[in-house]
Scaffold this active site. Sequence first.
Site, PDB file in Angstrom:
ATOM      1  N   HIS A   1     -20.147 -28.832  -2.671  1.00  0.00           N
ATOM      2  CA  HIS A   1     -18.831 -29.335  -3.088  1.00  0.00           C
ATOM      3  C   HIS A   1     -18.888 -30.846  -3.308  1.00  0.00           C
ATOM      4  O   HIS A   1     -18.100 -31.608  -2.754  1.00  0.00           O
ATOM      5  CB  HIS A   1     -17.761 -28.985  -2.046  1.00  0.00           C
ATOM      6  CG  HIS A   1     -16.365 -28.971  -2.633  1.00  0.00           C
ATOM      7  ND1 HIS A   1     -15.349 -28.219  -2.109  1.00  0.00           N
ATOM      8  CD2 HIS A   1     -15.817 -29.651  -3.681  1.00  0.00           C
ATOM      9  CE1 HIS A   1     -14.240 -28.404  -2.804  1.00  0.00           C
ATOM     10  NE2 HIS A   1     -14.505 -29.274  -3.772  1.00  0.00           N
TER      11      HIS A   1
ATOM     12  N   GLU B   1     -16.124 -23.146   3.431  1.00  0.00           N
ATOM     13  CA  GLU B   1     -17.059 -24.259   3.366  1.00  0.00           C
ATOM     14  C   GLU B   1     -17.066 -25.006   4.690  1.00  0.00           C
ATOM     15  O   GLU B   1     -15.996 -25.310   5.227  1.00  0.00           O
ATOM     16  CB  GLU B   1     -16.671 -25.229   2.236  1.00  0.00           C
ATOM     17  CG  GLU B   1     -16.804 -24.634   0.857  1.00  0.00           C
ATOM     18  CD  GLU B   1     -16.319 -25.566  -0.243  1.00  0.00           C
ATOM     19  OE1 GLU B   1     -16.496 -25.221  -1.426  1.00  0.00           O
ATOM     20  OE2 GLU B   1     -15.728 -26.628   0.090  1.00  0.00           O
TER      21      GLU B   1
ATOM     22  N   ARG C   1     -12.983 -23.914  -7.059  1.00  0.00           N
ATOM     23  CA  ARG C   1     -12.768 -23.519  -5.675  1.00  0.00           C
ATOM     24  C   ARG C   1     -13.470 -22.188  -5.433  1.00  0.00           C
ATOM     25  O   ARG C   1     -13.452 -21.283  -6.278  1.00  0.00           O
ATOM     26  CB  ARG C   1     -11.274 -23.370  -5.354  1.00  0.00           C
ATOM     27  CG  ARG C   1     -10.508 -24.684  -5.229  1.00  0.00           C
ATOM     28  CD  ARG C   1     -10.960 -25.464  -3.990  1.00  0.00           C
ATOM     29  NE  ARG C   1     -10.141 -26.646  -3.736  1.00  0.00           N
ATOM     30  CZ  ARG C   1     -10.410 -27.859  -4.171  1.00  0.00           C
ATOM     31  NH1 ARG C   1     -11.479 -28.065  -4.934  1.00  0.00           N
ATOM     32  NH2 ARG C   1      -9.627 -28.880  -3.870  1.00  0.00           N
TER      33      ARG C   1
END
Length: 314
Positions: free
Chosen positions: A281, A262, A233
């Site tokens: 991601h 994000e 993360r």
Amino acid sequence: MVAPGDFPPQIQGSPHLERLNRYGDLEIYRDLPADVDELVARAGGAEVIVNTRSSVAWPAEALRRLPELRLIASLSIGVDMIDLAAARECGVTVCNLPGRTAPVVAEHAVALMFAAARRLAQQTAAIRAGEWPSGHSVSLRGKTVGIVGTGNIGAEFARICNALGMDCIAWTFNPDPERAERLGVRYVEFDALLAESDVVSLHLRLSPESRRLIGGRELGLMKPGALLVNVSRGGLVDEGALVEALRSGHLAGAGLDVLDPEPPRPDNPLLACPNIVLSPHVADMTPEGADLLNEGAVENVIAFLEGHPQNRVA
């Protein structure tokens, strides 16, 4: 049942959805809700929500407006996008997919590590600009890798790094000598890991204890010329401090699959650092990884509806 925001597409079209037909209909929204009101409107009346990755967040405000909701089945390992305390308060079960795609994610972490070590982003940019760079890259064999967090993904990452001939040291909140022996790692104190490692790779869930675990002090303890890899993360790292470490040359590079927030804002200074490799991601978003997640989420829904919930985090 509803998937209130399957974008980028993840579960739509999955053959595993056929197994849910006997339990009811699943409505899939192919874009993201604009705000909490639209999110609640899409989920209104549903007892089961299939939440695709971290695209849709579930704050307490939304959960408290959905009295019929009984289950959130998240197609993810991390569940930091869901207010778990509010879910418990509202009687909503939350299930995740621990370890399901660990080999896929670990493989991506290794790819980022190699890309940063071999300076592939800089070399690609230079060649596209008409240059033919002669700068040296770094070989990883024989180097020390510090693995922060030795859960399912960290364990798989350690297995690969051992096979590459790297020396694996590790740190976790709860070290276990037997696990260290099984994984082929040596647990050390956190500061020692930072000081000894040529590569530091993060594999922790985001929690109040781990948020900003890597800040200016920690980056300063890392070896000059070391690399940082993060597939967990973005909130684990102080991005401002990382920018300074990359700009100054103290770190040779970084490979990140995650940022905070994000997607990043266009003016995020990390985007201007030439010695960084980024992916959006997507560490588990191979066809194989998506299939594993889709299958696992369907299994979690069925288990819950049949009265024996599994993989509960709330």
